[in-house]
Design a protein around this motif. Structure first.
Motif, mmCIF file in Angstrom:
data_model
loop_
_atom_site.group_PDB
_atom_site.id
_atom_site.type_symbol
_atom_site.label_atom_id
_atom_site.label_comp_id
_atom_site.label_asym_id
_atom_site.label_seq_id
_atom_site.Cartn_x
_atom_site.Cartn_y
_atom_site.Cartn_z
ATOM 1 N N GLY A 82 58.756 26.402 -10.459
ATOM 2 C CA GLY A 82 58.546 26.994 -11.773
ATOM 3 C C GLY A 82 59.886 27.061 -12.478
ATOM 4 N N ALA A 83 59.969 26.490 -13.679
ATOM 5 C CA ALA A 83 61.260 26.358 -14.347
ATOM 6 C C ALA A 83 61.150 26.682 -15.834
ATOM 7 C CB ALA A 83 61.793 24.930 -14.171
ATOM 8 N N LYS A 84 62.295 26.843 -16.454
ATOM 9 C CA LYS A 84 62.354 27.017 -17.907
ATOM 10 C C LYS A 84 63.185 25.886 -18.500
ATOM 11 C CE LYS A 84 66.363 30.123 -17.701
ATOM 12 N NZ LYS A 84 66.904 31.452 -18.085
ATOM 13 N N LYS A 85 62.774 25.444 -19.692
ATOM 14 C CA LYS A 85 63.521 24.402 -20.380
ATOM 15 C C LYS A 85 64.685 25.029 -21.140
ATOM 16 C CE LYS A 85 59.578 21.305 -21.132
ATOM 17 N NZ LYS A 85 58.729 20.652 -22.163
ATOM 18 N N GLU A 86 65.858 24.454 -20.979
ATOM 19 C CA GLU A 86 67.031 24.922 -21.685
ATOM 20 C C GLU A 86 67.121 24.232 -23.049
ATOM 21 O OE1 GLU A 86 68.427 27.348 -20.432
ATOM 22 O OE2 GLU A 86 68.035 27.249 -18.278
ATOM 23 N N ALA A 87 68.067 24.687 -23.866
ATOM 24 C CA ALA A 87 68.220 24.124 -25.218
ATOM 25 C C ALA A 87 68.539 22.638 -25.184
ATOM 26 C CB ALA A 87 69.317 24.882 -25.967
ATOM 27 N N ASP A 88 69.210 22.184 -24.125
ATOM 28 C CA ASP A 88 69.563 20.769 -24.021
ATOM 29 C C ASP A 88 68.448 19.914 -23.416
ATOM 30 O OD1 ASP A 88 69.641 21.581 -21.403
ATOM 31 O OD2 ASP A 88 71.769 21.144 -21.085
ATOM 32 N N GLY A 89 67.294 20.551 -23.144
ATOM 33 C CA GLY A 89 66.161 19.814 -22.602
ATOM 34 C C GLY A 89 66.086 19.794 -21.088
ATOM 35 N N LYS A 90 67.163 20.233 -20.430
ATOM 36 C CA LYS A 90 67.151 20.267 -18.974
ATOM 37 C C LYS A 90 66.312 21.457 -18.491
ATOM 38 C CE LYS A 90 71.637 17.974 -18.463
ATOM 39 N NZ LYS A 90 73.027 18.073 -17.926
ATOM 40 N N GLN A 91 65.914 21.395 -17.231
ATOM 41 C CA GLN A 91 65.079 22.447 -16.657
ATOM 42 C C GLN A 91 65.839 23.197 -15.571
ATOM 43 O OE1 GLN A 91 60.745 21.036 -16.140
ATOM 44 N NE2 GLN A 91 61.925 19.149 -16.123
ATOM 45 N N THR A 92 65.709 24.531 -15.590
ATOM 46 C CA THR A 92 66.357 25.386 -14.596
ATOM 47 C C THR A 92 65.289 26.159 -13.836
ATOM 48 O OG1 THR A 92 68.324 25.648 -15.970
ATOM 49 C CG2 THR A 92 68.003 27.252 -14.210
ATOM 50 N N ALA A 93 65.324 26.087 -12.523
ATOM 51 C CA ALA A 93 64.299 26.722 -11.694
ATOM 52 C C ALA A 93 64.400 28.239 -11.737
ATOM 53 C CB ALA A 93 64.416 26.234 -10.259
ATOM 54 N N MET A 94 63.232 28.886 -11.803
ATOM 55 C CA MET A 94 63.144 30.339 -11.647
ATOM 56 C C MET A 94 62.642 30.692 -10.253
ATOM 57 S SD MET A 94 61.728 31.648 -15.349
ATOM 58 C CE MET A 94 60.541 30.331 -15.659
ATOM 59 N N GLN A 95 61.750 29.884 -9.733
ATOM 60 C CA GLN A 95 61.256 30.090 -8.373
ATOM 61 C C GLN A 95 60.870 28.756 -7.766
ATOM 62 O OE1 GLN A 95 57.798 32.668 -8.955
ATOM 63 N NE2 GLN A 95 56.444 30.908 -8.816
ATOM 64 N N VAL A 96 61.011 28.668 -6.456
ATOM 65 C CA VAL A 96 60.679 27.441 -5.732
ATOM 66 C C VAL A 96 59.802 27.810 -4.539
ATOM 67 C CG1 VAL A 96 61.560 25.417 -4.507
ATOM 68 C CG2 VAL A 96 62.911 26.438 -6.374
ATOM 69 N N VAL A 97 58.675 27.146 -4.420
ATOM 70 C CA VAL A 97 57.824 27.282 -3.240
ATOM 71 C C VAL A 97 57.961 26.016 -2.411
ATOM 72 C CG1 VAL A 97 55.479 27.579 -2.367
ATOM 73 C CG2 VAL A 97 56.168 28.719 -4.495
ATOM 74 N N VAL A 98 58.406 26.161 -1.179
ATOM 75 C CA VAL A 98 58.450 25.038 -0.251
ATOM 76 C C VAL A 98 57.129 25.050 0.512
ATOM 77 C CG1 VAL A 98 59.626 23.993 1.716
ATOM 78 C CG2 VAL A 98 60.956 25.194 -0.042
ATOM 79 N N PHE A 99 56.289 24.043 0.249
ATOM 80 C CA PHE A 99 54.965 24.023 0.848
ATOM 81 C C PHE A 99 55.043 23.653 2.326
ATOM 82 C CE2 PHE A 99 53.954 23.701 -3.578
ATOM 83 C CZ PHE A 99 52.665 24.209 -3.729
ATOM 84 N N PRO A 100 54.248 24.306 3.168
ATOM 85 C CA PRO A 100 54.094 23.801 4.537
ATOM 86 C C PRO A 100 53.560 22.374 4.481
ATOM 87 C CG PRO A 100 53.131 25.995 4.304
ATOM 88 C CD PRO A 100 53.452 25.517 2.919
ATOM 89 N N GLU A 101 53.869 21.582 5.476
ATOM 90 C CA GLU A 101 53.459 20.183 5.466
ATOM 91 C C GLU A 101 51.945 20.045 5.341
ATOM 92 O OE1 GLU A 101 54.091 16.213 5.130
ATOM 93 O OE2 GLU A 101 55.561 17.848 5.088
ATOM 94 N N SER A 102 51.207 21.006 5.901
ATOM 95 C CA SER A 102 49.747 20.944 5.842
ATOM 96 C C SER A 102 49.220 21.090 4.417
ATOM 97 C CB SER A 102 49.136 22.047 6.719
ATOM 98 O OG SER A 102 49.558 23.333 6.269
ATOM 99 N N ALA A 103 50.059 21.605 3.499
ATOM 100 C CA ALA A 103 49.640 21.809 2.109
ATOM 101 C C ALA A 103 50.250 20.768 1.174
ATOM 102 C CB ALA A 103 50.020 23.212 1.651
ATOM 103 N N ARG A 104 50.848 19.731 1.714
ATOM 104 C CA ARG A 104 51.443 18.678 0.889
ATOM 105 C C ARG A 104 50.411 18.119 -0.089
ATOM 106 N NH1 ARG A 104 55.587 15.020 0.690
ATOM 107 N NH2 ARG A 104 56.627 16.024 2.459
ATOM 108 N N GLY A 105 50.845 17.937 -1.332
ATOM 109 C CA GLY A 105 49.974 17.370 -2.349
ATOM 110 C C GLY A 105 49.240 18.394 -3.185
ATOM 111 N N THR A 106 49.327 19.668 -2.811
ATOM 112 C CA THR A 106 48.625 20.714 -3.558
ATOM 113 C C THR A 106 49.099 20.770 -5.011
ATOM 114 O OG1 THR A 106 48.375 22.070 -1.556
ATOM 115 C CG2 THR A 106 48.135 23.185 -3.681
ATOM 116 N N GLY A 107 48.184 20.632 -5.947
ATOM 117 C CA GLY A 107 48.509 20.750 -7.375
ATOM 118 C C GLY A 107 49.537 19.755 -7.863
#
Length: 201
Positions: A82-107
Motif C-alpha cells: 500500500g503506497a502513496k503517490k508523491e508529487a514527482d509521480g513516484k510511490q512511497t510504501a506505507m505498509q507491506v504485506v509479505v504473503f506466505p508462499e501458499s497465498a502467492r497470487g492473491t489479488g
C-alpha cells in the motif's frame, strides 16, 4: 449499532465507501476494532465509525499478524504494498504485506487503494530490491504490468501466521472477511493484530 436486520444496508454502504464486494454470495471486508467477542459473534467498530455485528462460528479461520523488517522483502517473494503517490509521480510504501508462499497470487495487480485519491495497492512479485537514498526501491511485476515502489525505513512490514480465537478480543484491530448468509454477515476469515503488528487495514 447495526443489527442483522440492517446488514444488507450496511454492506451497501461499504460498497459506496469503496470496500471490496463480490457477487453471489455478497462478500465484504470489514476493517476496524473489536468491541466485543463471544464464541459465535463479533461486534466490530468499522473504520468509518459504524458498528456491525458479525456471526463468527468457532471454526472461522484466524490469521495473526507477525511483524517483519525490510530485510524480509526479498527477490522472489510475493507482496502487497500500500503506497502513496508523491508529487514527482513516484510511490512511497506505507505498509507491506509479505504473503506466505501458499497465498502467492492473491489479488495480483495494481489498483487504487482506500487511503485517498493518491494511494495505490500493488500485489506482485518482487523482481529486485535496490538500495536508494530514501529507502529500498522494490521492483515489482504482475500480469500486465510493473511498478517500482520505495519502501522507507518507517514502513510497516508484516506477514501472517495461524492464530487462535483467543487472539480475537476487545480492543484488537481486525479485518474480517464476511459473506451474507440468511441475511446475516458471517465471518469467513479473521485477520487480527498481534505483537504490535496491525492487519492491512
Amino acid at each position: 449499532m447495526l443489527t442483522f436486520r440492517h446488514a444488507a444496508l450496511f454492506v451497501a454502504c461499504l460498497t459506496a465507501a469503496g470496500s471490496a464486494l463480490a457477487q453471489a454470495p455478497a462478500m465484504t471486508r470489514v476493517p476496524g476494532e473489536v468491541v466485543a467477542a463471544t464464541a459465535t459473534t463479533l461486534t466490530v467498530k468499522h473504520m468509518s465509525g459504524e458498528t456491525v455485528e458479525i456471526m463468527a462460528p468457532a471454526n472461522t479461520p484466524v490469521l495473526a499478524m507477525k511483524p517483519l523488517t525490510r530485510a524480509d522483502i526479498k527477490t522472489g517473494t510475493f507482496v502487497g504494498i500500500g503506497a502513496k503517490k508523491e508529487a514527482d509521480g513516484k510511490q512511497t510504501a506505507m505498509q507491506v504485506v509479505v504473503f506466505p508462499e501458499s497465498a502467492r497470487g492473491t489479488g495480483e495487480g495494481h489498483r487504487e487503494w482506500n487511503r485517498g485519491a493518491d494511494s495505490t495497492m500493488t500485489n506482485a512479485n518482487v523482481d529486485a530490491v535496490v538500495d536508494s537514498k530514501n529507502g529500498n526501491d522494490v521492483k515489482l511485476s504482475y500480469k500486465g504490468g510493473s511498478q517500482t515502489i520505495t519502501v522507507p525505513a518507517d514502513a510497516k512490514v508484516i506477514t501472517w501466521v495461524p492464530g487462535t480465537r483467543a487472539d480475537v478480543m476487545a480492543g484488537k484491530k481486525v479485518v474480517v472477511n464476511a459473506t451474507m448468509m440468511d441475511g446475516k454477515p458471517t465471518a469467513s476469515r479473521i485477520m487480527v493484530e498481534k505483537d504490535g503488528a496491525l492487519p492491512p487495514m
